[in-house]
Write a protein that holds these residues in place. Structure first.
Motif, PDB file in Angstrom:
ATOM      1  N   TYR A  57       0.833  -1.207   0.000  1.00 44.84           N
ATOM      2  CA  TYR A  57       0.000   0.000   0.000  1.00 44.84           C
ATOM      3  C   TYR A  57       0.864   1.252   0.000  1.00 44.84           C
ATOM      4  CZ  TYR A  57      -3.730  -3.198   1.253  1.00 44.84           C
ATOM      5  OH  TYR A  57      -4.616  -4.224   1.247  1.00 44.84           O
ATOM      6  N   VAL A  58       0.386   2.285  -0.676  1.00 45.20           N
ATOM      7  CA  VAL A  58       1.009   3.606  -0.646  1.00 45.20           C
ATOM      8  C   VAL A  58      -0.097   4.640  -0.463  1.00 45.20           C
ATOM      9  CG1 VAL A  58       2.984   2.964  -2.086  1.00 45.20           C
ATOM     10  CG2 VAL A  58       0.961   3.938  -3.151  1.00 45.20           C
ATOM     11  N   PHE A  59       0.272   5.777   0.095  1.00 43.01           N
ATOM     12  CA  PHE A  59      -0.675   6.871   0.267  1.00 43.01           C
ATOM     13  C   PHE A  59      -0.569   7.804  -0.930  1.00 43.01           C
ATOM     14  CE2 PHE A  59       0.356   5.525   4.612  1.00 43.01           C
ATOM     15  CZ  PHE A  59      -0.920   5.275   5.094  1.00 43.01           C
ATOM     16  N   VAL A  60      -1.718   8.278  -1.405  1.00 47.01           N
ATOM     17  CA  VAL A  60      -1.787   9.189  -2.550  1.00 47.01           C
ATOM     18  C   VAL A  60      -2.660  10.373  -2.150  1.00 47.01           C
ATOM     19  CG1 VAL A  60      -2.422   9.433  -4.982  1.00 47.01           C
ATOM     20  CG2 VAL A  60      -1.691   7.216  -4.111  1.00 47.01           C
ATOM     21  N   GLN A  61      -2.180  11.588  -2.470  1.00 42.87           N
ATOM     22  CA  GLN A  61      -2.949  12.785  -2.127  1.00 42.87           C
ATOM     23  C   GLN A  61      -3.484  13.438  -3.392  1.00 42.87           C
ATOM     24  OE1 GLN A  61      -0.975  16.383  -0.641  1.00 42.87           O
ATOM     25  NE2 GLN A  61      -2.340  16.258   1.131  1.00 42.87           N
TER      26      GLN A  61
END
Length: 163
Positions: free
Chosen positions: A54-58
């Protein structure tokens, strides 16, 4: 308003997915943690994703979020129903505040002798015990519950979290 969301990525392709998301103009964050691994029969500390896969995306609102699903390395954006599921406000920002100069998340907890702890990473990953002593600021001695009793083990302080 820009919010953080979570993208599920293909196994061990966090860096690839981040590179392609950033080329599209998305801001990303993938918190890392230092883990001890055996490489060629020697212990080596490597940085791995804190949340593997998982990665965070803004991004703002619903702008272009569907293009994330077609990004190289990304499986899908995590959604609730048909809408992207935002991460609670401040969660990613707090993670970003705790990284060291190498990008690893530092779990700085104030432990006292006798506190219950859990080991993260290394050969004792996920074992529980109690803090026996802290002879230095970087190393601690932990009594781990192994087999038939407690065993004294010296570990880096960064490998401990509260149990």
């Amino acid at each position: 308003m820009r919010r953080w969301y979570v993208a599920q990525v293909k196994p061990r392709q966090e860096k690839l997915a981040i590179a392609h998301l950033e080329r599209q103009g998305f801001e990303t964050h993938c918190p890392l943690v230092a883990r001890s691994k055996m490489v060629a029969k020697r212990p080596v500390v490597v940085s791995e994703a804190l949340f593997p896969g998982y990665v965070f995306v803004q991004f703002a609102g619903k702008s272009r979020w569907r293009s994330i699903n077609g990004t190289v390395g990304v499986l899908r954006l995590v959604t609730f129903g048909n809408d992207p599921a935002p991460v609670p406000n401040g969660f990613v920002e707090r993670l970003q505040e705790t990284v060291d100069e190498f990008g690893n998340v530092m779990f700085e907890e104030d432990f006292q002798i006798g506190d219950a702890v859990r080991v993260i990473g290394g050969p004792f990953d996920d074992l529980r015990g109690s803090l026996a002593s802290a002879p230095g600021s970087e190393r601690v001695v932990v009594l781990l519950r192994l087999l038939s009793g407690d065993t004294r083990v010296t570990l880096p302080r960064a490998q401990l979290i509260a149990a």
